[in-house]
Design a protein around this motif. Structure first.
Motif, short mmCIF file in Angstrom:
data_model
loop_
_atom_site.label_atom_id
_atom_site.label_comp_id
_atom_site.label_asym_id
_atom_site.label_seq_id
_atom_site.Cartn_x
_atom_site.Cartn_y
_atom_site.Cartn_z
N ALA A 27 -0.88 1.23 33.74
CA ALA A 27 -0.97 0.27 33.09
C ALA A 27 -1.99 -0.29 32.89
CB ALA A 27 -0.65 -1.15 33.69
N PRO A 80 -4.81 1.75 30.61
CA PRO A 80 -5.37 0.73 28.82
C PRO A 80 -5.14 -0.19 28.74
CG PRO A 80 -3.79 2.97 29.68
CD PRO A 80 -3.93 2.58 31.01
N VAL A 81 -3.88 -0.92 29.10
CA VAL A 81 -3.17 -1.77 28.92
C VAL A 81 -4.00 -3.27 29.10
CG1 VAL A 81 -1.10 -3.85 28.50
CG2 VAL A 81 -1.02 -0.97 28.46
N GLU A 139 0.96 -4.10 22.95
CA GLU A 139 -0.23 -3.04 23.95
C GLU A 139 1.47 -1.88 24.67
OE1 GLU A 139 -3.35 -2.17 23.90
OE2 GLU A 139 -3.34 -3.47 22.12
N PHE A 140 2.28 -2.66 25.55
CA PHE A 140 3.38 -1.79 26.41
C PHE A 140 4.19 -0.95 25.66
CE2 PHE A 140 1.48 -4.49 30.23
CZ PHE A 140 1.29 -3.56 30.63
N SER A 141 4.74 -1.04 24.22
CA SER A 141 5.44 -0.90 24.03
C SER A 141 4.33 0.27 22.61
CB SER A 141 5.85 -1.50 22.76
OG SER A 141 5.44 -2.87 21.93
N ARG A 142 3.55 0.55 22.70
CA ARG A 142 2.46 1.08 21.69
C ARG A 142 2.49 2.66 22.09
NH1 ARG A 142 -2.26 0.83 19.40
NH2 ARG A 142 -3.23 -1.34 20.39
N THR A 177 2.89 4.03 27.63
CA THR A 177 2.42 2.40 27.61
C THR A 177 3.92 1.92 28.61
OG1 THR A 177 2.37 1.92 25.70
CG2 THR A 177 0.40 2.22 26.92
N LYS A 178 5.04 2.92 27.51
CA LYS A 178 6.72 2.12 28.18
C LYS A 178 6.83 2.20 29.47
CE LYS A 178 7.75 1.90 22.94
NZ LYS A 178 8.49 3.09 22.38
N ALA A 211 4.53 2.85 31.90
CA ALA A 211 3.84 1.81 32.61
C ALA A 211 4.41 0.58 32.71
CB ALA A 211 2.92 1.50 32.04
N ALA A 212 4.74 -0.28 31.48
CA ALA A 212 5.33 -1.30 31.59
C ALA A 212 7.19 -1.46 32.09
CB ALA A 212 6.53 -1.35 30.14
#
Lengths: 351, 351
Positions: free
Chosen positions: A264, A266-267, B250-253, B257-258, B260-261
């Motif tokens: 996470a 980067p976020v 940001e987490f759905s970018r 990142t998804k 990571a979410a």
């Protein structure tokens, strides 16, 4: 050449923070020079072609009462820095010292502009649009009349138009939302004055806004009295700190969450950057016959450098002239403000 | 048996939200019964052994001016619900309707307690200690005297001692931090009154606090006027919303990142829970001769249920008696408040 006088002794960290920021700033701005104001012994190690030391024999402490700062420490680095502006040796002054002392000294040395009763502190709060909302007053004036709020709106408009190349920034009047218990008498009067100023072309009045609009970025500028502005600023700083600390603690809770934190990253970095008040460090003391900027007392070198940038941009774009021109234009509406200043309201900074 | 009168028509969503919340609440509280106040046709589908409908023929709209709510809609669900408390048919009333109207009707129907000039709205804001800070006033009174702030402190102390089993909760007076421009005259006077009340054993006064202390949880209670409290509340709601939206975006970018979410899910859930204002829904209208609670207008069923819980806890622990006892104890300090109420300050809710 743009010359800025820097109170190198102010803030929680003094020269440890201010000098590295000055060096970085000078390296990035070949058309700038700095007057480093402070105790010569503390500044002796610093050397740069476009910087020179201006000696001051005293330092205003973060807890010094205004009376002490103003009347006893007449050779403080804060005062000498402001004196450079008064004398024309610098176009702007910057300090991370005690806000109350800075405002009082700046007001005493520089005096207020014609048409302005009370200087205000304007700061930037990051918003959801990726920019920042300029809020004033952030704490210089705890009791304000409607006319003061109009003065803040006019000065804030000049500031934002200069610093953001937005010639006609929108102004919101901070109010509360409940129908019929909406605002007190001063706010209602201020709304009428701001509307009139909008019609007269003195500013771009949007209307009332609420606390959440600061972060929505509904307007470029939000006007309020210094008590309310200070509470709004510190409340949001408190919440931001709580969230950052919470995320830190939760992401380091166990091996699993530590892996999650790496992914996470980067976020989280983007969030941290968005919420980073340091990027917007540098409040403007508006309404004086000279440019004075205030850095957060706890600023690190990065934050102090941002405040230097803001002072530099303001000086480079003749903020003072722009504020004066706007005030002159709004003069018919601004007159008469003196008459309604409550005596207790000015006592704290009155000399 | 604890009986609560619920204005089922109030809020942005009306019975769609209030009825499911009532059912859930009843299922979890076998010693509670509800009076469901509203248009019979809207409530006809609901049936529960411990609930009965009390008919009202009108509904106060979220934008209705106070005058309309108070003088024209005399059979509104809001008013009928409060009347149940007045008549002794219910120990508390709850509404998600228009705050200004609720306060005005409650004040008109129930009257204020002896020793109290102005009712206040007390709400909870989640803090870094994992609990919540009780803040009052959140918007009922835009101009307050020092004596009003003392009354708020006494009433807030009673509320927190009842709802949190903390007999001696700490009280902070919201102020701004800058030395020598610290607070206006009213705040300075309030500080002296609160100190005196602390010495007299009427409350546990901590001293001045700043906006960030609300989130630090420095004190159990923070006292301020309704304008400042409302701005602090809405500013922090605005920042919380901005951060949640930012993280979502940001987490759905992208695919990375998804992932990571997903891994960060437990942390994000914990953050969401911590920042969830719904958990603390249910403001108390303090200072009236009866218990009235206010839900956020946009509350969903979960949030409305929390407000029901708060009304229930307050009724079960005899909040009204506790507030009255505290006020009686502080009576010598509270007297004389009437004399200094500025006429314009009460105009908005004055009948």
């Amino acid at each position: 050449m743009i010359t800025i006088a820097v109170d190198c002794m102010g803030g929680d960290h003094g020269p440890q923070v201010t000098l590295p920021a000055c060096r970085q700033f000078l390296d990035l701005h070949p058309d700038a020079e700095l007057l480093l104001v402070g105790l010569p012994a503390s500044l002796a190690a610093f050397s740069h072609a476009r910087a020179r030391v201006v000696a001051a024999s005293e330092v205003v402490g973060m807890d010094d009462p205004i009376e002490v700062a103003l009347r006893r420490k007449k050779d403080s680095s804060m005062r000498v820095a402001i004196q450079q502006v008064k004398d024309g040796a610098a176009q702007a002054a910057l300090s991370a010292g005690n806000t109350g002392a800075l405002m009082a000294i700046a007001r005493y040395v520089l005096k207020t502009l014609d048409g302005i009763d009370r200087p205000a502190i304007a700061g930037q709060i990051p918003n959801a649009k990726g920019g920042a909302t300029t809020v004033l007053d952030l704490g210089a004036n705890v009791d304000c009349t409607a006319e003061h709020l109009l003065q803040f709106a006019v000065m804030g408009s000049a500031l934002v138009s200069v610093l953001s190349d937005n010639e006609n920034p929108t102004v919101g009047l901070l109010n509360i939302g409940e129908e019929a218990i909406k605002g007190n008498e001063i706010i209602k009067q201020a709304g009428e004055l701001l509307r009139a100023a909008g019609l007269a072309g003195d500013l771009n009045f949007y209307g009332n806004v609420e606390g959440n609009d600061i972060f929505k970025g509904t307007t470029d500028i939000v006007v309020c009295d210094g008590f309310v502005g200070n509470v709004a600023l510190k409340t949001s700083e408190g919440l931001a700190t709580m969230i950052v600390n919470f995320l830190k603690a939760e992401f380091s809770r166990n091996a699993f969450t530590k892996v999650a934190a790496v992914l996470a990253y980067p976020v989280l970095t983007a969030l941290k950057k968005r919420m980073d008040y340091r990027r917007h460090n540098g409040g403007a003391l508006l309404g004086l016959r000279g440019l004075v900027f205030k850095s957060h007392g706890s600023a690190d070198a990065f934050a102090f450098e941002q405040a230097l940038n803001r002072a530099y941009d303001a000086a480079r774009h003749q903020l003072l002239d722009r504020v004066q021109a706007r005030i002159a234009h709004a003069a018919p509406l601004l007159s008469g403000a003196d008459a309604v200043v409550a005596p207790e309201a000015v006592a704290s900074t009155n000399l």
